[in-house]
Design an enzyme around this catalytic site. Sequence first.
Site, PDB file in Angstrom:
ATOM      1  N   LYS A  59       0.807  -1.219   0.000  1.00  0.00           N
ATOM      2  CA  LYS A  59       0.000   0.000   0.000  1.00  0.00           C
ATOM      3  C   LYS A  59       0.845   1.277   0.000  1.00  0.00           C
ATOM      4  O   LYS A  59       0.313   2.366  -0.257  1.00  0.00           O
ATOM      5  CB  LYS A  59      -0.945  -0.004   1.200  1.00  0.00           C
ATOM      6  N   SER A 290      -3.163 -11.981   4.642  1.00  0.00           N
ATOM      7  CA  SER A 290      -3.675 -11.974   3.266  1.00  0.00           C
ATOM      8  C   SER A 290      -2.711 -12.665   2.312  1.00  0.00           C
ATOM      9  O   SER A 290      -3.129 -13.251   1.306  1.00  0.00           O
ATOM     10  CB  SER A 290      -3.942 -10.541   2.799  1.00  0.00           C
TER      11      SER A 290
END
Length: 474
Positions: A59, A290
């Site tokens: 991110k 994840s």
Amino acid sequence: MSEHKTAAPDAGPQRLRPPYASVLDLIGQTPVVELTKFDIGKCRLFIKLESQNPGGSIKDRIALSMIAAAEKQGKLKRGGTIVEATAGNTGLGLAQVGIPKGYRIILVVPDKMSREKIQHLRALGAEVRMTRSDVGKGHAEYYQDMAEKLAAELPGAFYANQFANPANPLAHETTTGPEIFTQLEGDVDAVVVGVGSGGTLTGLGRYFAKVSPKTEMILADPVGSVLAPLIKTGKMEEAGSWTVEGIGEDFVPPNADLSLVKKAYSITDKQSMLAVRDLLSKEGILAGSSSGTLLSAALRYCREQTSAKRVVTFVCDSGNKYLSKVFDDFWLAEQGLAEQEQHGDLRDLVMRSHRTGDTVFVGPEESLLNAYGRMRRSDVSQLPVLDEGKLVGIVDESDILAHVDGPYDSRWDRFKAPVRTAMTSNLHTLQASQTLDALLPVFDRNEVAIIFDGDEFVGLITRIDLINHLRRAR
């Protein structure tokens, strides 16, 4: 006397470079590692270590892109405020990029996020507003709706909105995609991604559609998310719940172009957790939850192939952010995500068994200060008191408080008193073979259940242990 010379370093590609001007210059250009310890059939499987970004996740790329675009478009002025709804990592990226630039960062974060992420955000200087993770879009406490409302109420605030901001997929189309294509020498058969905001899927899908039409985009989705079922059936199902952080959705984000997906896999929380722990034990790569979802889907895809293919997936973020969750055996057991033998009796509720050496305990001659410190470090409210392996008492928070309370001058002496002076030695015990019904009278007396198997101490059961057991037994 002979002269010894230091050997010159290898003249090949170097990881050592002159100093960078800023930590932000370290965003991107992350390494790729080939995984060789897993059963991948005829394929070769590569993993791109986005955990090597300075904020510890993929991110960072979109944070840099979104802030730069907002500045260029005049949406973000000097000294302004950035508001975002985030599972943690986008917030970390925004804080990593924005705070050195002088921006105020306000983040609305669902309450299932790991403690490490929250601590990291606050240490960077971001303001964190926690909200519920059990409500969907349209609810007043849904994290995205809360962030949008907050940004609208603050004069001059910029709502980053990673879910619809075009600078999000653009970051992957212009940086992540070209890097993968270069690192794998232009030969990429499949890319396995998750969808949180949709930026990775859409950016990479657009890039590879232009430079490598053979490259398939594969979706890894947590069970409970609506995305994989939508791709498989064309129908929008009701969202469930899942433990994995950062991917899976209860709606289709505007940035997620699902038409780019060739195949989708639904991965259970247990499969994700086991895969990411295998990634550490087999390959030495510490990754977040994840990444386990992505790896599990990538392994399934590879094993299904009848011809050799080159497949790449991601370490989306560092496992350092999940040490209190994914890599904590007791947390996994509490969530029902660990492989555990079931006995059908009270032994199934003992989280920290004395037989396996997992019980946190204290000795009768240790100080109350020791007992207090052990409770705090282990996040428990009571400790069994063991003397040469035999249970002789229980000491809990109220026992310690009752003993140390009093005049300030002698308080330290009271903390140094031995545990035996404060512990409860009149113990009511249960046998491991008894059923759950035996616990309720114990809890009605405000006691912890002390479990024995014959004359052998097994462990303790608290109200929380019972609640966890009832939740897992759905």
